[in-house]
Design a protein around this motif. Sequence first.
Motif, short mmCIF file in Angstrom:
data_model
loop_
_atom_site.label_atom_id
_atom_site.label_comp_id
_atom_site.label_asym_id
_atom_site.label_seq_id
_atom_site.Cartn_x
_atom_site.Cartn_y
_atom_site.Cartn_z
N GLU A 141 24.42 19.32 -35.88
CA GLU A 141 24.16 17.90 -36.16
C GLU A 141 24.25 17.61 -37.66
O GLU A 141 24.83 16.61 -38.08
N LEU A 142 23.68 18.48 -38.47
CA LEU A 142 23.73 18.30 -39.92
C LEU A 142 25.18 18.33 -40.43
O LEU A 142 25.59 17.49 -41.24
N LEU A 143 25.95 19.31 -39.95
CA LEU A 143 27.35 19.42 -40.36
C LEU A 143 28.16 18.20 -39.91
O LEU A 143 28.94 17.64 -40.69
N GLU A 144 27.98 17.80 -38.66
CA GLU A 144 28.75 16.66 -38.14
C GLU A 144 28.38 15.36 -38.83
O GLU A 144 29.25 14.53 -39.10
N THR A 145 27.12 15.18 -39.16
CA THR A 145 26.69 13.97 -39.86
C THR A 145 27.26 13.93 -41.27
O THR A 145 27.75 12.89 -41.73
N ALA A 146 27.23 15.08 -41.96
CA ALA A 146 27.80 15.14 -43.31
C ALA A 146 29.32 14.94 -43.27
O ALA A 146 29.89 14.25 -44.13
N ALA A 147 29.97 15.50 -42.26
CA ALA A 147 31.43 15.30 -42.12
C ALA A 147 31.73 13.85 -41.78
O ALA A 147 32.68 13.26 -42.32
N GLY A 148 30.93 13.24 -40.91
CA GLY A 148 31.13 11.84 -40.56
C GLY A 148 30.96 10.91 -41.74
O GLY A 148 31.59 9.84 -41.79
N ALA A 149 30.13 11.30 -42.70
CA ALA A 149 29.94 10.51 -43.92
C ALA A 149 31.02 10.81 -44.95
O ALA A 149 31.02 10.23 -46.04
N GLY A 150 31.92 11.73 -44.63
CA GLY A 150 33.00 12.08 -45.55
C GLY A 150 32.57 12.97 -46.70
O GLY A 150 33.30 13.14 -47.67
N GLU A 151 31.41 13.61 -46.57
CA GLU A 151 30.90 14.45 -47.66
C GLU A 151 31.39 15.89 -47.59
O GLU A 151 31.43 16.57 -48.62
N ILE A 152 31.67 16.38 -46.40
CA ILE A 152 32.21 17.73 -46.24
C ILE A 152 33.43 17.67 -45.33
O ILE A 152 33.64 16.67 -44.63
N ARG A 153 34.19 18.73 -45.34
CA ARG A 153 35.33 18.82 -44.45
C ARG A 153 34.87 18.92 -43.01
O ARG A 153 33.91 19.63 -42.72
N ALA A 154 35.55 18.23 -42.13
CA ALA A 154 35.20 18.25 -40.71
C ALA A 154 35.57 19.59 -40.09
O ALA A 154 36.37 20.35 -40.64
N GLY A 155 34.98 19.86 -38.94
CA GLY A 155 35.35 21.04 -38.17
C GLY A 155 34.63 22.32 -38.56
O GLY A 155 35.06 23.41 -38.18
N GLN A 156 33.52 22.21 -39.26
CA GLN A 156 32.76 23.41 -39.64
C GLN A 156 31.97 23.91 -38.43
O GLN A 156 31.42 23.12 -37.68
N ASP A 157 31.90 25.20 -38.27
CA ASP A 157 31.20 25.81 -37.14
C ASP A 157 29.80 26.26 -37.59
O ASP A 157 29.67 27.07 -38.51
N ALA A 158 28.79 25.72 -36.93
CA ALA A 158 27.40 26.02 -37.31
C ALA A 158 27.08 27.50 -37.17
O ALA A 158 26.42 28.08 -38.04
N SER A 159 27.54 28.12 -36.09
CA SER A 159 27.26 29.55 -35.90
C SER A 159 27.85 30.38 -37.03
O SER A 159 27.20 31.30 -37.54
N GLU A 160 29.08 30.07 -37.41
CA GLU A 160 29.71 30.82 -38.51
C GLU A 160 28.97 30.61 -39.82
O GLU A 160 28.76 31.56 -40.58
N LEU A 161 28.58 29.36 -40.09
CA LEU A 161 27.87 29.08 -41.33
C LEU A 161 26.54 29.83 -41.36
O LEU A 161 26.21 30.48 -42.37
N MET A 162 25.80 29.78 -40.27
CA MET A 162 24.51 30.47 -40.23
C MET A 162 24.68 31.98 -40.36
O MET A 162 23.90 32.65 -41.04
N ARG A 163 25.71 32.51 -39.74
CA ARG A 163 25.99 33.95 -39.86
C ARG A 163 26.36 34.30 -41.30
O ARG A 163 25.95 35.32 -41.84
N GLY A 164 27.14 33.42 -41.95
CA GLY A 164 27.51 33.64 -43.34
C GLY A 164 26.31 33.62 -44.26
O GLY A 164 26.17 34.48 -45.15
N VAL A 165 25.41 32.66 -44.06
CA VAL A 165 24.18 32.60 -44.85
C VAL A 165 23.36 33.86 -44.63
O VAL A 165 22.86 34.47 -45.58
N GLY A 166 23.24 34.27 -43.37
CA GLY A 166 22.50 35.50 -43.06
C GLY A 166 23.09 36.71 -43.74
O GLY A 166 22.37 37.56 -44.28
N GLY A 167 24.42 36.79 -43.75
CA GLY A 167 25.10 37.91 -44.40
C GLY A 167 24.86 37.93 -45.90
O GLY A 167 24.62 39.00 -46.48
N LEU A 168 24.90 36.76 -46.52
CA LEU A 168 24.63 36.70 -47.97
C LEU A 168 23.19 37.09 -48.27
O LEU A 168 22.92 37.77 -49.26
#
Length: 193
Positions: A141-168
């Motif tokens: 929801e956070l990603l889609e809302t930010a993409a809908g507002a034109g602030e981030i690129r659309a099509g980001q996957d929440a699972s991938e982002l969370m896994r990336g944050v966890g990895g870092l």
Amino acid sequence: MDGIEPAGQRVRPKRADARRNEQTLLDAAAAVFVTSGVEAPIRDIAAEAGVGTATIYRHFPTRADLIVAVYRHQVESLAAAGPALLKTSATPYAALERWIDQFVDFVVTKQGLAAVLQSDDPCYDPLHSYFLERLVPVCTELLETAAGAGEIRAGQDASELMRGVGGLCAGAGNNPRYDARRLVGLLIAGLRR
């Protein structure tokens, strides 16, 4: 409203002060787990919470009960934070940044729980599914809302982002110069259009 346990027994809902006390215990346990690990003495958690050890045992008869409760409490706090941040932040991107910052705090605590969560104790088995079921939709929801507002690129996957944050966050190991929060900030900045 009364709840019913699986055995069909009615249970009274907890009083407001009992719920607050439990929340204080869970926050204290999470803080101690981050600094000292899940095997930290119960007296340390009691001291952090400003209560006696008997109070902890009254709420959580076993260490496993406490660990599961801390994990669930943190997941629920994160799940509630997403919609709240969307309402109170200046922009959807700001809400996403603040939520990811809270997610980093959760991941750091979860790393303190990692050894226990990967143990053979079956009480921990459903926690990973619970985590995914509660948090992936919030991040989506956070990603889609930010993409809908034109602030981030659309099509980001929440699972991938969370896994990336966890990895870092996991990359720090024992290196005191490793700044996971700064690296996660770079990752989130990279989502911007």
